[in-house]
Design a protein around this motif. Structure first.
Motif, PDB file in Angstrom:
ATOM      1  N   THR A  76      -7.016 -11.101  -4.650  1.00 40.68           N
ATOM      2  CA  THR A  76      -7.295 -11.369  -3.235  1.00 40.68           C
ATOM      3  C   THR A  76      -7.070 -12.838  -2.909  1.00 40.68           C
ATOM      4  O   THR A  76      -6.512 -13.172  -1.856  1.00 40.68           O
ATOM      5  CB  THR A  76      -8.739 -10.972  -2.889  1.00 40.68           C
ATOM      6  OG1 THR A  76      -8.966  -9.608  -3.272  1.00 40.68           O
ATOM      7  CG2 THR A  76      -9.011 -11.118  -1.404  1.00 40.68           C
ATOM      8  N   GLN A  77      -7.492 -13.710  -3.805  1.00 43.63           N
ATOM      9  CA  GLN A  77      -7.301 -15.148  -3.595  1.00 43.63           C
ATOM     10  C   GLN A  77      -5.822 -15.502  -3.501  1.00 43.63           C
ATOM     11  O   GLN A  77      -5.415 -16.335  -2.671  1.00 43.63           O
ATOM     12  CB  GLN A  77      -7.945 -15.950  -4.736  1.00 43.63           C
ATOM     13  CG  GLN A  77      -9.461 -15.954  -4.745  1.00 43.63           C
ATOM     14  CD  GLN A  77     -10.054 -16.897  -3.718  1.00 43.63           C
ATOM     15  OE1 GLN A  77      -9.414 -17.273  -2.741  1.00 43.63           O
ATOM     16  NE2 GLN A  77     -11.312 -17.273  -3.921  1.00 43.63           N
ATOM     17  N   ILE A  78      -5.022 -14.869  -4.321  1.00 39.68           N
ATOM     18  CA  ILE A  78      -3.578 -15.125  -4.281  1.00 39.68           C
ATOM     19  C   ILE A  78      -2.997 -14.693  -2.933  1.00 39.68           C
ATOM     20  O   ILE A  78      -2.190 -15.403  -2.324  1.00 39.68           O
ATOM     21  CB  ILE A  78      -2.878 -14.390  -5.438  1.00 39.68           C
ATOM     22  CG1 ILE A  78      -3.297 -15.013  -6.777  1.00 39.68           C
ATOM     23  CG2 ILE A  78      -1.359 -14.440  -5.282  1.00 39.68           C
ATOM     24  CD1 ILE A  78      -2.827 -14.246  -7.990  1.00 39.68           C
ATOM     25  N   ALA A  79      -3.431 -13.513  -2.458  1.00 43.92           N
ATOM     26  CA  ALA A  79      -2.953 -13.030  -1.158  1.00 43.92           C
ATOM     27  C   ALA A  79      -3.427 -13.948  -0.034  1.00 43.92           C
ATOM     28  O   ALA A  79      -2.655 -14.305   0.864  1.00 43.92           O
ATOM     29  CB  ALA A  79      -3.448 -11.604  -0.913  1.00 43.92           C
ATOM     30  N   LEU A  80      -4.678 -14.381  -0.091  1.00 46.21           N
ATOM     31  CA  LEU A  80      -5.209 -15.287   0.928  1.00 46.21           C
ATOM     32  C   LEU A  80      -4.461 -16.614   0.926  1.00 46.21           C
ATOM     33  O   LEU A  80      -4.170 -17.186   1.992  1.00 46.21           O
ATOM     34  CB  LEU A  80      -6.700 -15.535   0.693  1.00 46.21           C
ATOM     35  CG  LEU A  80      -7.651 -14.371   0.997  1.00 46.21           C
ATOM     36  CD1 LEU A  80      -9.052 -14.669   0.485  1.00 46.21           C
ATOM     37  CD2 LEU A  80      -7.689 -14.080   2.489  1.00 46.21           C
ATOM     38  N   GLY A  81      -4.143 -17.096  -0.266  1.00 50.00           N
ATOM     39  CA  GLY A  81      -3.382 -18.336  -0.358  1.00 50.00           C
ATOM     40  C   GLY A  81      -2.011 -18.204   0.276  1.00 50.00           C
ATOM     41  O   GLY A  81      -1.545 -19.106   0.984  1.00 50.00           O
ATOM     42  N   GLY A  82      -1.367 -17.069   0.045  1.00 47.51           N
ATOM     43  CA  GLY A  82      -0.053 -16.827   0.651  1.00 47.51           C
ATOM     44  C   GLY A  82      -0.134 -16.736   2.159  1.00 47.51           C
ATOM     45  O   GLY A  82       0.740 -17.244   2.879  1.00 47.51           O
ATOM     46  N   ILE A  83      -1.179 -16.083   2.658  1.00 52.94           N
ATOM     47  CA  ILE A  83      -1.366 -15.949   4.112  1.00 52.94           C
ATOM     48  C   ILE A  83      -1.583 -17.322   4.748  1.00 52.94           C
ATOM     49  O   ILE A  83      -0.988 -17.651   5.779  1.00 52.94           O
ATOM     50  CB  ILE A  83      -2.557 -15.021   4.414  1.00 52.94           C
ATOM     51  CG1 ILE A  83      -2.211 -13.578   4.012  1.00 52.94           C
ATOM     52  CG2 ILE A  83      -2.932 -15.077   5.886  1.00 52.94           C
ATOM     53  CD1 ILE A  83      -3.384 -12.625   4.063  1.00 52.94           C
ATOM     54  N   ASN A  84      -2.426 -18.117   4.105  1.00 50.07           N
ATOM     55  CA  ASN A  84      -2.705 -19.440   4.677  1.00 50.07           C
ATOM     56  C   ASN A  84      -1.471 -20.336   4.633  1.00 50.07           C
ATOM     57  O   ASN A  84      -1.229 -21.120   5.569  1.00 50.07           O
ATOM     58  CB  ASN A  84      -3.863 -20.107   3.929  1.00 50.07           C
ATOM     59  CG  ASN A  84      -4.518 -21.202   4.745  1.00 50.07           C
ATOM     60  OD1 ASN A  84      -4.599 -21.134   5.971  1.00 50.07           O
ATOM     61  ND2 ASN A  84      -5.000 -22.228   4.076  1.00 50.07           N
ATOM     62  N   LEU A  85      -0.683 -20.223   3.576  1.00 47.09           N
ATOM     63  CA  LEU A  85       0.544 -21.019   3.474  1.00 47.09           C
ATOM     64  C   LEU A  85       1.507 -20.658   4.599  1.00 47.09           C
ATOM     65  O   LEU A  85       2.096 -21.545   5.240  1.00 47.09           O
ATOM     66  CB  LEU A  85       1.197 -20.786   2.113  1.00 47.09           C
ATOM     67  CG  LEU A  85       2.490 -21.572   1.850  1.00 47.09           C
ATOM     68  CD1 LEU A  85       2.212 -23.079   1.904  1.00 47.09           C
ATOM     69  CD2 LEU A  85       3.078 -21.190   0.496  1.00 47.09           C
ATOM     70  N   ALA A  86       1.683 -19.368   4.856  1.00 48.81           N
ATOM     71  CA  ALA A  86       2.562 -18.923   5.939  1.00 48.81           C
ATOM     72  C   ALA A  86       2.041 -19.399   7.291  1.00 48.81           C
ATOM     73  O   ALA A  86       2.820 -19.778   8.184  1.00 48.81           O
ATOM     74  CB  ALA A  86       2.680 -17.403   5.928  1.00 48.81           C
ATOM     75  N   THR A  87       0.720 -19.418   7.454  1.00 45.76           N
ATOM     76  CA  THR A  87       0.109 -19.888   8.701  1.00 45.76           C
ATOM     77  C   THR A  87       0.351 -21.382   8.891  1.00 45.76           C
ATOM     78  O   THR A  87       0.714 -21.842   9.983  1.00 45.76           O
ATOM     79  CB  THR A  87      -1.403 -19.612   8.692  1.00 45.76           C
ATOM     80  OG1 THR A  87      -1.630 -18.221   8.472  1.00 45.76           O
ATOM     81  CG2 THR A  87      -2.039 -20.018  10.007  1.00 45.76           C
ATOM     82  N   ARG A  88       0.156 -22.146   7.821  1.00 44.40           N
ATOM     83  CA  ARG A  88       0.346 -23.591   7.919  1.00 44.40           C
ATOM     84  C   ARG A  88       1.802 -23.943   8.218  1.00 44.40           C
ATOM     85  O   ARG A  88       2.090 -24.904   8.942  1.00 44.40           O
ATOM     86  CB  ARG A  88      -0.082 -24.278   6.621  1.00 44.40           C
ATOM     87  CG  ARG A  88      -1.529 -24.095   6.213  1.00 44.40           C
ATOM     88  CD  ARG A  88      -2.519 -24.451   7.287  1.00 44.40           C
ATOM     89  NE  ARG A  88      -2.304 -25.774   7.864  1.00 44.40           N
ATOM     90  CZ  ARG A  88      -3.055 -26.294   8.818  1.00 44.40           C
ATOM     91  NH1 ARG A  88      -4.059 -25.590   9.329  1.00 44.40           N
ATOM     92  NH2 ARG A  88      -2.797 -27.495   9.297  1.00 44.40           N
ATOM     93  N   ASP A  89       2.728 -23.155   7.683  1.00 42.19           N
ATOM     94  CA  ASP A  89       4.156 -23.412   7.932  1.00 42.19           C
ATOM     95  C   ASP A  89       4.472 -23.338   9.422  1.00 42.19           C
ATOM     96  O   ASP A  89       5.129 -24.224   9.979  1.00 42.19           O
ATOM     97  CB  ASP A  89       5.020 -22.401   7.171  1.00 42.19           C
ATOM     98  CG  ASP A  89       5.126 -22.740   5.688  1.00 42.19           C
ATOM     99  OD1 ASP A  89       4.746 -23.872   5.320  1.00 42.19           O
ATOM    100  OD2 ASP A  89       5.567 -21.871   4.920  1.00 42.19           O
ATOM    101  N   ILE A  90       4.035 -22.277  10.077  1.00 41.49           N
ATOM    102  CA  ILE A  90       4.345 -22.124  11.502  1.00 41.49           C
ATOM    103  C   ILE A  90       3.557 -23.136  12.329  1.00 41.49           C
ATOM    104  O   ILE A  90       4.051 -23.663  13.343  1.00 41.49           O
ATOM    105  CB  ILE A  90       4.068 -20.678  11.987  1.00 41.49           C
ATOM    106  CG1 ILE A  90       4.513 -20.511  13.448  1.00 41.49           C
ATOM    107  CG2 ILE A  90       2.637 -20.286  11.793  1.00 41.49           C
ATOM    108  CD1 ILE A  90       5.971 -20.761  13.705  1.00 41.49           C
TER     109      ILE A  90
END
Length: 362
Positions: A76-90
């Motif tokens: 779950t932490q890995i998925a959350l990290g990926g989601i936050n990274l995509a959010t920060r990019d935009i």
């Protein structure tokens, strides 16, 4: 028991039988390392041994559950990290455009921002549908079901197409109204709009209870690890928000993804919409990090619980061993002594069997 009618011989035979039975028991103990082959052979210790075995099995089950919970939480932490990274990019991309005096002056930048948002939306939708060991990471109380549509289908949902229709009506004076209308869509659980499906859709609408997935680590003790695609686990969203970071992400990204150069004709209203969408993304990122931190605390608790139960199971195994196992060196010594005694009893029986009145009178 009489064997020959001769009391001396009968006594020797009975003694030999006892020693022979002792040798058989000791031989079995050396072979198995156990006091007895059945619990009945443990005598008064049998009940204690059974209780210890039962408790050891419970502790092993708790430890195993805690370790599985740790692995699930890490996924779950890995998925959350990926989601936050995509959010920060935009967020970074859109903020750079606004800081540089855009939108409006650079149509290419507006299109790039929309394309980035569209790609991020698909990435995040895919991560919200992520699975670990067959279970949906954000599946709530129904991890066997997909909580929302596949990433490839997100642009076909009523949420995305509805937001697109709203954004295309952007005109002088209606920026705030469009922002409010699109937010209402992100908050909606209407099946014609919501991207959630199955159990998650029913739970979001309130027609189905969706308790947070938890891991049992002791008697009456559970540690929560479950996450949701439609609501926060423990974080409280603040600011420009629908109340759930996943909804905020889909709302903000869908708005930005549907902005086109003509939308910037009314600069003030364009800015209202863009900044509102960015506000939703910031709120989402903050709440997501809060949920991520809370899950990290639960991971630490799981690690401690797993170690505690493993230690207790090991201690119980030691206690069981003291009741059921034998000291091999001691048993081997006893076996050697008993064999010698058995051989002596056999020699005594032979001597007694060979006695006669004539021999006794010599």
């Amino acid at each position: 028991m009489k064997v020959s009618g001769f009391p001396g011989f009968d006594a020797a035979a009975a003694a030999s039988g006892l020693v022979r039975a002792r040798v058989a028991d000791l031989t079995a103990q050396v072979a198995s390392g156990q006091r007895a082959q059945t619990f009945a052979g443990l005598g008064d210790d049998a009940a204690i041994a059974l209780d210890l075995r039962s408790e050891r099995a419970r502790r092993e089950a708790f430890a195993s559950a805690a370790r599985r919970g740790e692995a699930f939480a890490e996924a779950t932490q890995i998925a959350l990290g990926g989601i936050n990274l995509a959010t920060r990019d935009i967020l970074d991309s859109a903020q750079r455009i606004l800081v540089n005096g855009l939108p409006g002056s650079d149509a290419a930048s507006i299109k790039t921002m929309a394309e980035t948002a569209r790609a991020s939306l698909k990435t995040i939708t895919g991560l919200l549908g992520e699975r670990f060991a067959g279970d949906a990471v954000f599946g709530g109380a129904a991890p066997d079901q997909a909580p929302l549509v596949p990433a490839a289908a997100i642009e076909s949902t009523g949420l995305f197409t509805g937001i697109r229709a709203q954004v295309q009506t952007l005109a002088p004076g209606n920026g705030s109204a469009i922002l409010a209308a699109t937010k209402a869509m992100a908050e909606s659980n209407d099946p014609a709009i919501s991207p959630f499906r199955g159990f998650a859709a029913d739970a979001a609408s309130g027609s189905q209870a969706d308790a947070r997935r938890s891991v049992p680590v002791g008697e009456g003790i559970t540690i929560p690890v479950g996450m949701y695609a439609y609501r926060n686990a423990s974080a409280i969203s603040e600011g420009q928000t629908t109340g759930a970071w996943a909804r905020d992400l889909m709302w903000g990204l869908s708005v930005i993804a549907n902005l086109e150069p003509p939308s910037a004709a009314s600069m003030d209203d364009y800015r209202v919409v863009v900044e509102g969408a960015l506000g939703a993304l910031r709120s989402a990122s903050n709440a997501l990090v809060e949920d991520q931190a809370a899950l990290g605390v639960e991971q630490s608790r799981l690690a401690v619980a797993a170690e505690r139960n493993e230690t207790l199971a090991l201690q119980l195994e030691t206690n069981i061993g003291k009741l059921e196992a034998v000291d091999l060196s001691e048993v081997i010594t006893q076996l050697s002594s008993s064999k010698s005694l058995l051989e002596a009893s056999y020699r005594a029986m032979v001597t007694l069997n060979d006695l006669s009145l004539t021999k006794c009178m010599r």
